[in-house]
Design a protein around this motif. Structure first.
Motif, PDB file in Angstrom:
ATOM      1  N   GLN A 169       0.834  -1.208   0.000  1.00  0.00           N
ATOM      2  CA  GLN A 169       0.000   0.000   0.000  1.00  0.00           C
ATOM      3  C   GLN A 169       0.861   1.248   0.000  1.00  0.00           C
ATOM      4  OE1 GLN A 169      -2.518  -0.424   3.459  1.00  0.00           O
ATOM      5  NE2 GLN A 169      -4.344  -0.457   2.183  1.00  0.00           N
ATOM      6  N   GLU A 186       2.347   1.785  -3.392  1.00  0.00           N
ATOM      7  CA  GLU A 186       1.304   2.244  -4.313  1.00  0.00           C
ATOM      8  C   GLU A 186       0.978   3.703  -4.010  1.00  0.00           C
ATOM      9  OE1 GLU A 186      -2.798   0.123  -5.273  1.00  0.00           O
ATOM     10  OE2 GLU A 186      -2.994   1.583  -3.679  1.00  0.00           O
ATOM     11  N   SER A 223       0.043  18.273 -10.911  1.00  0.00           N
ATOM     12  CA  SER A 223      -0.058  19.664 -10.432  1.00  0.00           C
ATOM     13  C   SER A 223       1.071  20.502 -11.025  1.00  0.00           C
ATOM     14  CB  SER A 223       0.021  19.703  -8.906  1.00  0.00           C
ATOM     15  OG  SER A 223      -1.088  19.049  -8.361  1.00  0.00           O
ATOM     16  N   ALA A 270      -2.218   9.207   3.911  1.00  0.00           N
ATOM     17  CA  ALA A 270      -1.108   8.487   3.290  1.00  0.00           C
ATOM     18  C   ALA A 270       0.235   9.114   3.649  1.00  0.00           C
ATOM     19  CB  ALA A 270      -1.293   8.472   1.778  1.00  0.00           C
ATOM     20  N   PHE A 271       0.276  10.437   3.713  1.00  0.00           N
ATOM     21  CA  PHE A 271       1.544  11.134   3.978  1.00  0.00           C
ATOM     22  C   PHE A 271       1.358  12.097   5.164  1.00  0.00           C
ATOM     23  CE2 PHE A 271       1.031  10.679  -0.708  1.00  0.00           C
ATOM     24  CZ  PHE A 271       1.896   9.614  -0.882  1.00  0.00           C
ATOM     25  N   THR A 320      -2.461  22.143  -2.449  1.00  0.00           N
ATOM     26  CA  THR A 320      -2.026  21.072  -3.345  1.00  0.00           C
ATOM     27  C   THR A 320      -1.491  19.895  -2.537  1.00  0.00           C
ATOM     28  OG1 THR A 320      -1.433  22.806  -4.906  1.00  0.00           O
ATOM     29  CG2 THR A 320      -0.648  20.593  -5.416  1.00  0.00           C
ATOM     30  N   VAL A 354      -2.989  16.137  -2.760  1.00  0.00           N
ATOM     31  CA  VAL A 354      -2.186  14.935  -3.030  1.00  0.00           C
ATOM     32  C   VAL A 354      -2.491  13.867  -1.965  1.00  0.00           C
ATOM     33  CG1 VAL A 354       0.186  14.027  -3.005  1.00  0.00           C
ATOM     34  CG2 VAL A 354      -0.331  16.134  -4.254  1.00  0.00           C
ATOM     35  N   ILE A 397      -6.305  12.491  -2.288  1.00  0.00           N
ATOM     36  CA  ILE A 397      -6.507  11.610  -3.442  1.00  0.00           C
ATOM     37  C   ILE A 397      -5.840  10.263  -3.180  1.00  0.00           C
ATOM     38  CG2 ILE A 397      -5.960  11.265  -5.896  1.00  0.00           C
ATOM     39  CD1 ILE A 397      -6.031  14.360  -6.167  1.00  0.00           C
ATOM     40  N   THR A 398      -4.588  10.331  -2.728  1.00  0.00           N
ATOM     41  CA  THR A 398      -3.831   9.096  -2.513  1.00  0.00           C
ATOM     42  C   THR A 398      -4.455   8.249  -1.418  1.00  0.00           C
ATOM     43  OG1 THR A 398      -1.888  10.394  -3.049  1.00  0.00           O
ATOM     44  CG2 THR A 398      -1.498   8.225  -2.124  1.00  0.00           C
ATOM     45  N   ILE A 456      -7.558   6.493  -2.678  1.00  0.00           N
ATOM     46  CA  ILE A 456      -7.296   5.417  -3.641  1.00  0.00           C
ATOM     47  C   ILE A 456      -6.618   4.224  -2.958  1.00  0.00           C
ATOM     48  CG2 ILE A 456      -5.988   4.777  -5.731  1.00  0.00           C
ATOM     49  CD1 ILE A 456      -6.410   7.614  -6.748  1.00  0.00           C
ATOM     50  N   SER A 457      -5.677   4.513  -2.089  1.00  0.00           N
ATOM     51  CA  SER A 457      -4.823   3.425  -1.580  1.00  0.00           C
ATOM     52  C   SER A 457      -5.247   2.824  -0.249  1.00  0.00           C
ATOM     53  CB  SER A 457      -3.381   3.925  -1.416  1.00  0.00           C
ATOM     54  OG  SER A 457      -2.892   4.366  -2.623  1.00  0.00           O
ATOM     55  N   PHE A 458      -5.927   3.592   0.579  1.00  0.00           N
ATOM     56  CA  PHE A 458      -6.123   3.114   1.954  1.00  0.00           C
ATOM     57  C   PHE A 458      -7.574   2.851   2.339  1.00  0.00           C
ATOM     58  CE2 PHE A 458      -1.917   5.223   2.253  1.00  0.00           C
ATOM     59  CZ  PHE A 458      -1.187   4.094   2.596  1.00  0.00           C
ATOM     60  N   ALA A 474      -5.982  19.696  -7.112  1.00  0.00           N
ATOM     61  CA  ALA A 474      -4.657  19.308  -7.616  1.00  0.00           C
ATOM     62  C   ALA A 474      -4.450  19.808  -9.036  1.00  0.00           C
ATOM     63  CB  ALA A 474      -4.500  17.789  -7.559  1.00  0.00           C
ATOM     64  N   ILE A 475      -5.524  19.828  -9.823  1.00  0.00           N
ATOM     65  CA  ILE A 475      -5.376  20.222 -11.223  1.00  0.00           C
ATOM     66  C   ILE A 475      -5.387  21.747 -11.391  1.00  0.00           C
ATOM     67  CG2 ILE A 475      -6.439  20.065 -13.527  1.00  0.00           C
ATOM     68  CD1 ILE A 475      -7.503  17.316 -12.712  1.00  0.00           C
ATOM     69  N   PHE A 476      -6.251  22.427 -10.668  1.00  0.00           N
ATOM     70  CA  PHE A 476      -6.476  23.837 -11.013  1.00  0.00           C
ATOM     71  C   PHE A 476      -5.811  24.857 -10.097  1.00  0.00           C
ATOM     72  CE2 PHE A 476      -9.727  21.600 -13.366  1.00  0.00           C
ATOM     73  CZ  PHE A 476      -9.443  22.106 -14.623  1.00  0.00           C
ATOM     74  N   PRO A 497      -2.690  24.993  -9.315  1.00  0.00           N
ATOM     75  CA  PRO A 497      -1.442  25.458  -9.945  1.00  0.00           C
ATOM     76  C   PRO A 497      -1.678  26.495 -11.045  1.00  0.00           C
ATOM     77  CG  PRO A 497      -1.416  23.083  -9.723  1.00  0.00           C
ATOM     78  CD  PRO A 497      -2.791  23.514  -9.360  1.00  0.00           C
TER      79      PRO A 497
END
Lengths: 193, 575
Positions: free
Chosen positions: A10, A13, A25, B119-120, B185, B189, B192-193, B196-198, B223-225, B227
Motif C-alpha cells: 500500500q 502504491e 499539479s 497516506a503522507f 495542493t 495529493v 486523493i492518494t 485510492i490506496s487506503f 490538484a489540477i487547477f 497550480p
C-alpha cells in the motif's frame, strides 16, 4: 509497530499515486505558463515583436544538452545502484549533481546574454517571457537539485542496492526527467521556433 | 516516529501533540480553529462593508473610532476597497476552504474509509503549517504602508498591478495565495492518494460515503487547477517586484505588450472549478445527512456520485461565462453558454436524488439535518439564479452588479457555510467527545437562515435594479438613491446573521467543556467513524475494519426490532 506486507505494498502504491498527482499539479503550473505564452505569441503579428531579435541559441542549446545528459546519468545511476555496482553508482550520481549545477550556470549565462542584447525584464513582453519562464524553471531545477541531494544516503557504499531507497530514487528521477522535458519544450517553443 | 501507512507513535509533549502533530484528527482541529478565526475576521469585514452601504459617511458603531480615528470612525474609501478585497479572499480561501476541506477532509477521510491516517502524515502537517504561514502573510499586509490588497478578491490587473495598487499589500496578497495554493495542493495529493490506496478491505468506490466522494472530487479539482492560479499570481508577483510586463498593456503596444485579460483567463480557469471545489464537500455531506436523518437509503446514491463527478468535469469547461463582457467572440460566448447550461442536467439529478431521499422519510429534525435542508434551499436559489449569469444576453446587463454578488453568496457562501455548520454539529461529538446543545443550534440555524436570505436575496434585488458592486457610495448616483432603504434592510439582515453566530460560538465553546458526554454513535448511523469511541484513539482502528455493506443502510425491514440502521462492518441483513 510491525509493518506487514500489505501495508508495504500500500505504501509503495501510495507513493506512486501521490507523486503522480504532484506531477500533474506541476504539469498544470507549466501548462498555464505555456498557455500564456501561446496567447501572447499568437496575438502578435510577428515574433519576436517589432524591435527585438531572436535570442542566440548558444546557451539555450548548451542548457538542453546539459539537462539531457543529466537525465541520462541519473538513469545510469539508478541502474548501477540496483546492479550493486558501487563505483559506477557513485560516479553517475556525482556527474548528475555536476550536470544539474552546470545547468543553472548555463541559465545564468543565458540571462547575461539577454541583458547584453538589451533584453531586460521590463523590455516588453518578449523579454518578460524569456526571463519569467526561465526563472520559474530554474527555481524548480533548484528544488530538483535539493531532491537529488536528498537521495545522497543511497550512494553510501553499504546502502547501494538497498530496496529502501527505491521509491525515493524513482520519484526524484521522475521529477528530474519531468524538468528536462519541460525545458526541452521551452527550448523548442521559446528559442527555436 | 513515523511508520509506514502513516502510523505514528502516540505524541507525548505539547508541541508534538498540538502543534507539530502528524495525526489527521489533530490537524483537522487545527484547520477548524484556523477557519473559525478567519471566519470571524471575514464576518466583521462584511459588517463594515454593509454598514458603509446602509449609512454612507456615518461612523461604524462601537469600534469605528478605534479603527479609523483619522476619519472619526467613518470607513474611508481606500479602506472600503481593502475590506471587500480581503473579505472575499479570507472567506473563500481562509475560512470556508480550511473548515470544509482542511478540517472535515482531514477528519473524515481516514475515519470514513477505515484508514489509520492520511497516506503522507508529514505532508499533511506541512500543509497546515504552510496555511498558517499564508494567513500570517495576508494579515501582516494590513500593517504595511498603504495597507492590504484592494484590487478585489479576483485581483484583476490593472487594479492589482503597481499602477492600480501601489504598496506592498497586493504583493503580499499574491504571495499568501501562492503559499496557500502550495498548502492546498499538498492536501489534495494526500486526500486523493489516501482514498485510492487506503480504503478498508471490501470498500469499493460506491461503498464510500458521499462525503468522501465530495472531498475526493474536490481534491482532484484542487490538484489540477490550483497550480493554474499559482502560475497567474506568480506572474503578477514578477510584474510587481521584478518589473516584467505580463499584465501591463498600453504604451508598449507596438513592441509587444502584456495583456491584463490573460489574468482573467488564468484566474477563471481556476476560479470556476473553485466554486465546485468549495461546494462539492458540502454536497457530499448533505447527500449523506439527508439519508442519515431521513432514516432512508440515499436515493440513487450511485447517480448522485456520478452527477457530482459529471459536474466536476463540466466545471472545468465553462470558465468563459465569467468573461462574456471582455469582447469574447460570439462563437465562444455561445459555446461557453451552452456548456454552462449543460451543468443543469447533473445538478437536476443531484437535486432530484436529494428530494427522493427525504421523500416519505422518517425525518429527524436535528441540527445537522436542519442545516442540510438549508443547503438544499439556498443552493437551489443560488443555482437557479446562476442561469441568468450563464446566459449571455442577461449576463451583459447583470455583470458586475449586486445580482452577481447575491448569486455567488448563495452558492459559495450560504450553501457552503450551512454545509460547514451541518458538519460541525454532526461530527463535533466524534471530534471532541461531547454533544452540542440542540436548542442553541436551532436558534443559530433560524437566525442564520433569516439573516442570510435577507442579505443575499436583497443583494439580488438591488443588483437587478442596477446597483453595481464595489462602489464606495453608490448613492451619489441619483438613480440608485431609491435603493437606500433596501440596502438598509440588507444591512439589518447582515447584523441579524452576524448576531446569530453568537449562540453558535457560545454553544461551541461551552460544549467543548461542559457539553453532555457523547456516546460512540449518538446519531445512530453506520459509517465507519461511528464504530469507534468518541473521540477516536490514536491510529483510529486497532484492526482495519472489513466493509460489508454501503454507508446508507437504513430502514431494512429485516433488521431486529428497535434498530433501523446497520454498520458498514455488518453483513447486510437479509430475510
Amino acid at each position: 509497530m510491525k509493518i506487514d506486507i500489505r501495508e508495504k505494498i500500500q505504501r509503495e502504491e501510495a507513493s506512486n499515486i501521490g507523486f503522480s498527482v504532484a506531477m500533474i499539479s506541476w504539469g498544470m503550473l507549466f501548462a498555464s505558463l505555456f498557455l500564456a505564452y501561446a496567447l501572447y505569441r499568437f496575438k502578435e503579428t510577428a515574433w519576436p515583436p517589432m524591435g527585438f531579435e531572436k535570442v542566440s541559441l548558444v546557451w539555450p542549446t548548451t542548457s538542453t544538452i546539459i539537462i539531457f545528459l543529466s537525465s541520462c546519468t541519473y538513469y545510469l545511476y539508478q541502474k548501477s545502484y540496483f546492479m550493486k555496482q558501487v563505483k559506477s553508482t557513485k560516479f553517475f550520481y556525482s556527474v548528475t549533481v555536476l550536470f544539474a549545477s552546470l545547468f543553472l550556470v548555463s541559465q545564468k549565462m543565458l540571462w547575461a546574454t539577454l541583458h547584453d542584447s538589451g533584453l531586460y525584464t521590463s523590455s516588453g513582453i518578449f523579454a518578460s517571457i524569456l526571463h519569467g519562464f526561465t526563472w520559474v524553471h530554474a527555481g524548480h531545477v533548484g528544488i530538483g537539485i535539493l531532491a537529488i541531494l536528498f537521495v545522497i544516503p543511497s550512494v553510501k557504499t553499504q546502502n547501494i542496492g538497498n530496496e529502501k531507497f527505491r521509491i525515493r530514487m524513482a520519484n526524484v528521477g521522475k521529477f528530474w526527467h519531468f524538468l528536462g522535458i519541460v525545458w526541452f519544450l521551452m527550448y523548442l517553443t521559446m528559442f527555436v521556433l | 516516529m513515523t511508520y509506514a501507512h502513516g502510523k505514528h507513535a502516540e505524541p507525548k509533549t505539547f508541541l508534538s501533540k498540538y502543534i507539530f502533530s502528524f495525526d489527521h484528527k489533530v490537524i483537522a482541529k487545527q484547520f477548524l480553529w484556523y477557519g473559525i478565526f478567519f471566519l470571524l475576521i471575514g464576518g466583521l469585514m462584511a459588517l463594515m462593508i454593509r454598514w458603509t452601504l446602509a449609512y454612507p459617511g456615518e461612523a461604524f458603531p462601537v469600534i469605528g473610532n478605534w479603527l479609523f480615528p483619522e476619519t472619526g470612525g467613518v470607513i474611508p474609501p481606500d479602506t472600503y476597497s481593502m475590506l471587500f478585497t480581503l473579505h472575499g479572499t479570507i472567506m473563500i480561501f481562509y475560512a470556508i476552504t480550511p473548515i470544509l476541506i482542511g478540517a472535515f477532509g482531514n477528519y473524515c477521510i481516514p475515519l470514513m474509509i477505515g484508514a489509520r491516517d492520511m497516506a503522507f502524515p508529514t505532508l499533511n502537517m506541512l500543509s497546515f503549517h504552510l496555511a498558517a504561514l499564508s494567513g500570517l502573510i495576508l494579515l501582516s499586509s494590513l500593517f504595511f504602508p498603504l495597507g492590504g490588497a484592494a484590487g478585489g478578491w479576483t485581483s484583476y490587473p490593472t487594479l492589482s498591478t503597481l499602477v492600480g495598487s501601489p504598496g506592498i499589500g497586493q504583493t503580499l496578497w499574491c504571495m499568501a495565495i501562492f503559499v496557500l495554493g502550495a498548502s492546498s495542493t499538498m492536501g489534495a495529493v494526500n486526500y486523493i492518494t489516501t482514498i485510492i490506496s487506503f480504503r478498508a478491505p471490501g470498500m469499493g468506490y460506491f461503498d464510500m460515503p458521499l462525503t468522501v466522494w465530495g472531498l475526493w472530487l474536490t481534491a482532484i479539482l484542487n490538484a489540477i487547477f490550483i497550480p493554474v492560479l499559482g502560475a497567474g499570481v506568480m506572474l503578477l508577483i514578477f510584474d510587481r517586484v521584478f518589473g516584467t510586463t505580463f499584465f501591463l498593456a498600453g504604451a508598449a503596444a507596438t513592441s509587444g505588450t502584456g495583456d491584463p485579460i490573460l489574468f482573467q483567463h488564468v484566474f477563471w480557469i481556476f476560479g470556476h472549478p473553485e466554486v465546485y471545489i468549495l461546494i462539492l464537500p458540502a454536497w457530499g455531506i448533505v447527500s449523506d445527512f439527508l439519508s442519515f436523518f431521513a432514516r432512508k437509503p440515499a436515493f440513487g446514491a450511485k447517480a448522485t456520485a456520478l452527477a457530482m463527478t459529471t459536474i466536476s468535469v463540466l466545471s472545468t469547461l465553462v470558465y468563459g461565462h465569467h468573461m462574456f463582457t471582455t469582447q469574447m467572440s460570439p462563437l465562444l460566448t455561445q459555446s461557453f453558454m451552452t456548456l454552462t447550461m449543460t451543468i443543469s442536467i447533473p445538478s437536476a439529478i443531484l437535486f432530484a436524488n436529494w428530494l427522493g431521499t427525504i421523500y416519505k422519510g422518517s425525518i429527524r429534525f436535528t441540527s445537522p439535518m436542519l442545516f442540510s435542508l438549508g443547503v438544499v434551499f439556498v443552493f437551489g436559489l443560488g443555482g437557479l439564479t446562476g442561469l441568468y449569469l450563464g446566459t449571455v444576453s442577461t449576463d451583459l446587463y447583470l455583470h458586475d452588479t449586486y445580482f452577481v454578488v447575491g448569486h455567488f453568496h448563495y452558492t459559495m457562501a450560504a450553501s457552503v457555510l450551512l454545509g460547514g455548520f451541518a458538519a460541525i454539529y454532526f461530527w463535533f461529538p466524534k471530534m471532541f467527545g461531547r454533544m452540542m446543545n440542540e436548542t442553541m443550534a436551532k436558534v443559530h440555524f433560524w437566525g442564520t437562515m433569516i439573516g442570510l436570505n435577507g442579505v443575499f436575496f436583497g443583494m439580488m434585488v438591488v443588483g437587478h435594479a442596477g446597483m453595481h458592486r464595489r462602489l464606495y457610495n453608490p448613492f451619489v448616483y441619483e438613480f440608485l438613491q431609491k435603493l437606500i432603504p433596501i440596502n438598509t434592510f440588507i444591512t439589518y439582515s447582515a447584523f441579524v446573521m452576524g448576531f446569530a453566530q453568537l449562540p453558535f460560538l457560545w454553544n461551541f465553546f461551552h460544549s467543548l467543556v461542559k457539553g453532555k458526554v457523547a456516546e460512540s454513535n449518538p446519531w445512530e448511523v453506520g459509517t465507519l467513524e461511528w464504530t469507534l469511541p468518541s473521540p477516536p484513539v490514536n491510529y483510529n482502528f486497532e484492526e482495519i475494519p472489513v466493509v460489508q455493506c454501503g454507508p446508507h443502510e437504513f430502514g431494512n425491514p429485516n433488521l431486529p426490532e428497535g434498530k433501523d440502521f446497520q454498520y458498514q462492518t455488518e453483513k447486510l441483513v437479509e430475510a
